[in-house]
Design an enzyme around this catalytic site. Sequence first.
Site, PDB file in Angstrom:
ATOM      1  N   LYS A 214       0.837  -1.203   0.000  1.00 55.62           N
ATOM      2  CA  LYS A 214       0.000   0.000   0.000  1.00 55.62           C
ATOM      3  C   LYS A 214       0.874   1.256   0.000  1.00 55.62           C
ATOM      4  O   LYS A 214       0.696   2.151  -0.802  1.00 55.62           O
ATOM      5  CB  LYS A 214      -0.920  -0.026   1.219  1.00 55.62           C
ATOM      6  CG  LYS A 214      -1.788   1.190   1.368  1.00 55.62           C
ATOM      7  CD  LYS A 214      -2.748   1.042   2.544  1.00 55.62           C
ATOM      8  CE  LYS A 214      -3.369   2.383   2.885  1.00 55.62           C
ATOM      9  NZ  LYS A 214      -4.322   2.326   3.974  1.00 55.62           N
ATOM     10  N   GLU A 220      10.507  -4.646   4.461  1.00 64.01           N
ATOM     11  CA  GLU A 220      10.568  -6.066   4.082  1.00 64.01           C
ATOM     12  C   GLU A 220      10.264  -6.240   2.594  1.00 64.01           C
ATOM     13  O   GLU A 220      10.965  -6.953   1.867  1.00 64.01           O
ATOM     14  CB  GLU A 220       9.544  -6.892   4.884  1.00 64.01           C
ATOM     15  CG  GLU A 220       9.859  -7.050   6.352  1.00 64.01           C
ATOM     16  CD  GLU A 220       9.264  -5.938   7.210  1.00 64.01           C
ATOM     17  OE1 GLU A 220       8.955  -4.846   6.660  1.00 64.01           O
ATOM     18  OE2 GLU A 220       9.123  -6.155   8.428  1.00 64.01           O
ATOM     19  N   GLY A 276      -4.818  -1.753   5.080  1.00 64.13           N
ATOM     20  CA  GLY A 276      -4.050  -2.906   4.598  1.00 64.13           C
ATOM     21  C   GLY A 276      -4.742  -4.228   4.911  1.00 64.13           C
ATOM     22  O   GLY A 276      -4.851  -5.111   4.056  1.00 64.13           O
ATOM     23  N   ARG A 277      -5.224  -4.376   6.130  1.00 65.51           N
ATOM     24  CA  ARG A 277      -5.827  -5.655   6.540  1.00 65.51           C
ATOM     25  C   ARG A 277      -7.237  -5.837   6.006  1.00 65.51           C
ATOM     26  O   ARG A 277      -7.881  -6.841   6.280  1.00 65.51           O
ATOM     27  CB  ARG A 277      -5.787  -5.779   8.064  1.00 65.51           C
ATOM     28  CG  ARG A 277      -6.394  -4.615   8.822  1.00 65.51           C
ATOM     29  CD  ARG A 277      -6.013  -4.667  10.292  1.00 65.51           C
ATOM     30  NE  ARG A 277      -6.460  -3.512  11.061  1.00 65.51           N
ATOM     31  CZ  ARG A 277      -5.787  -2.362  11.181  1.00 65.51           C
ATOM     32  NH1 ARG A 277      -4.628  -2.215  10.554  1.00 65.51           N
ATOM     33  NH2 ARG A 277      -6.242  -1.381  11.925  1.00 65.51           N
ATOM     34  N   GLU A 362      -4.721  -6.443  14.890  1.00 67.61           N
ATOM     35  CA  GLU A 362      -4.177  -5.140  14.494  1.00 67.61           C
ATOM     36  C   GLU A 362      -5.278  -4.074  14.573  1.00 67.61           C
ATOM     37  O   GLU A 362      -5.004  -2.895  14.794  1.00 67.61           O
ATOM     38  CB  GLU A 362      -3.578  -5.199  13.078  1.00 67.61           C
ATOM     39  CG  GLU A 362      -2.559  -4.102  12.815  1.00 67.61           C
ATOM     40  CD  GLU A 362      -1.831  -4.228  11.486  1.00 67.61           C
ATOM     41  OE1 GLU A 362      -2.474  -4.093  10.433  1.00 67.61           O
ATOM     42  OE2 GLU A 362      -0.601  -4.466  11.492  1.00 67.61           O
ATOM     43  N   HIS A 393      -5.998 -33.263  18.299  1.00 69.81           N
ATOM     44  CA  HIS A 393      -4.917 -34.126  18.788  1.00 69.81           C
ATOM     45  C   HIS A 393      -3.755 -33.299  19.316  1.00 69.81           C
ATOM     46  O   HIS A 393      -2.645 -33.798  19.439  1.00 69.81           O
ATOM     47  CB  HIS A 393      -4.470 -35.061  17.660  1.00 69.81           C
ATOM     48  CG  HIS A 393      -5.551 -35.996  17.253  1.00 69.81           C
ATOM     49  ND1 HIS A 393      -5.757 -37.217  17.868  1.00 69.81           N
ATOM     50  CD2 HIS A 393      -6.539 -35.870  16.336  1.00 69.81           C
ATOM     51  CE1 HIS A 393      -6.808 -37.809  17.324  1.00 69.81           C
ATOM     52  NE2 HIS A 393      -7.300 -37.011  16.394  1.00 69.81           N
ATOM     53  N   LYS A 517       9.585  -0.767  14.264  1.00 69.47           N
ATOM     54  CA  LYS A 517      10.201  -0.415  12.974  1.00 69.47           C
ATOM     55  C   LYS A 517      11.308   0.615  13.187  1.00 69.47           C
ATOM     56  O   LYS A 517      12.399   0.503  12.626  1.00 69.47           O
ATOM     57  CB  LYS A 517       9.151   0.196  12.033  1.00 69.47           C
ATOM     58  CG  LYS A 517       8.098  -0.758  11.523  1.00 69.47           C
ATOM     59  CD  LYS A 517       7.213  -0.021  10.514  1.00 69.47           C
ATOM     60  CE  LYS A 517       5.948  -0.792  10.194  1.00 69.47           C
ATOM     61  NZ  LYS A 517       5.010  -0.050   9.357  1.00 69.47           N
TER      62      LYS A 517
END
Length: 553
Positions: A214, A220, A276-277, A362, A393, A517
């Site tokens: 965005k 990254e 973004g999410r 977030e 399990h 960051k």
Amino acid sequence: MSETPAGGRTPLDRTPQWAALGKHRAELGEQHLRELFAADPERGSRYTLQVGDLLVDYSKHLVTDRTLDLLRELAEATGVAGLREAMFRGEKINITEDRAVLHTALRAPRGAVVEVDGENVVPAVHAVLDRMAAFADRVRGGAWTGHTGKRIRTIVNIGIGGSDLGPAMAYEVLRPYTDRDLTVRFVSNVDGADLHEALHGLDAAETLFIVASKTFTTIETVTNAVSAKGWLLSQLGAGEDAVAKHFVALSTNARGVADFGIDVANMFEFWDWVGGRYSFDSAIGLSLMIAIGPENFRAMLDGFHLVDEHFRTAPAEENVPLLLGLLGVWYGAFFDAQSHAVLPYSHYLSKFTAYLQQLDMESNGKSVDREGRPVTYQTGPVVWGTPGTNGQHAYYQLLHQGTKVIPADFIGFARPVAELAPRLAEQHDLLMANFFAQTQALAFGKTAEEVAAEGVPAELVPHKTFRGNHPTTTILAGELTPSVLGQLVALYEHKVFVQGAIWNIDSFDQWGVELGKVLARRIEPVLLTGEGAEALDGSTAALVAAYRTLRDR
Ligand code: F6P
């Protein structure tokens, strides 16, 4: 909505509706689901709602009619409906970033009108969708070729957070709908191992990189994209002119895209009013659209829209996202529930809960309210879970016999996807028998008397007793289709919205990711040169020194 004399909303836990809920909780005491079901044979059907293809059974919750009335009164008093209208109208409800919150416009039908700052954004949404569809068709049909003229076989999406989790999740969910001759790989981590493994065995001439960001400033993503470009050019032995055929960008930042070296003609845009999410149904979904085709992508958008309309218009008693949001508030506040499990009984939903972690945590992992005051009540839960039956399990022991209150959503389907038939379809009933058995066991348990009646030795009876009374929601749909995926995601988006509205927090910013960051940017040069360690705290300075010694040994 009540206000304090100094302005601002009355803190949630000082409202009369909150006090009434607290009193009611004390009155409910340890009332057991066994009793609630015994008292009302219709409870199962009375406490079931339908939205689109989703049947939602909330009967196995620690609530009565009175609880639900009080929770709805809380929603009314806290102005959930007003904020919802403001969101759909395009008002800037993301107050700390002064932005509208309009992911619902991404799936509005052509011809709808949604205005931001007086401008209808729907035509632009559809213009981008149309460009995406044309591009997806060219890649799928082989008309879009790489620098050497070969058709594209692999798409590598480079992005992180909301620019990765949504398409990566949906690609898994909709695998049976994908063109199996094309593969999509996802790279997110700045750990070079991620890119290394994603590129393993690929033919650069047949690879298309989609750089999804965005902001186009995320370290990254930019780092991985630079490395990927280096790999491509060295593999092809080509110059910069090869980039145009192998790199496209998804972003709101045209300048950043151009500076990186991607032609803005190969950029698919979205807008700052898409969080973004909340973005995988925007241009961020391009990799998914290439995989499943534009028609399936549009069916998914229609699924989202169906639930948007339900959330916007359904009365409180029938409004599923409102109900699910309220139940979460109830358990956090009055049962001290710290987490929420999402347990899909579909292998295709293996990444669904990881996706929801960003969406929910977030959004609602906040501890000051919209006026900046510290909150004095629980906000967003820890969201976790993996597909059934694997969890059974592993950690279900704690769900059944541990000490924690963990509300859980069980998501299952009546039919396996068509591709599984006829060879594996019969396994589906076994899967679903487990699905139903788990919520039954969690709700009703097994009493000490029942255990003893089986002849279990007295000393083992406590160990084999199941207290029950663990709350669950069951979400059941016919089949996991693109539309159903859209419906499910929208359901959770709006549930998160409801909770943020009640807690009076800004669900659409994410300042909590910033400090790490900034500190990483400060620490990186210290790792390189060793200089500046004295400015770090004692623990971090010692760790950095140990790291450098080990690294350089
Ligand atoms: O750091 C958090 C975050 O901003 C998320 O909210 C976002 O989804 C992710 O980083 C990626 O951001 P971008 O799409 O701008 O690269």
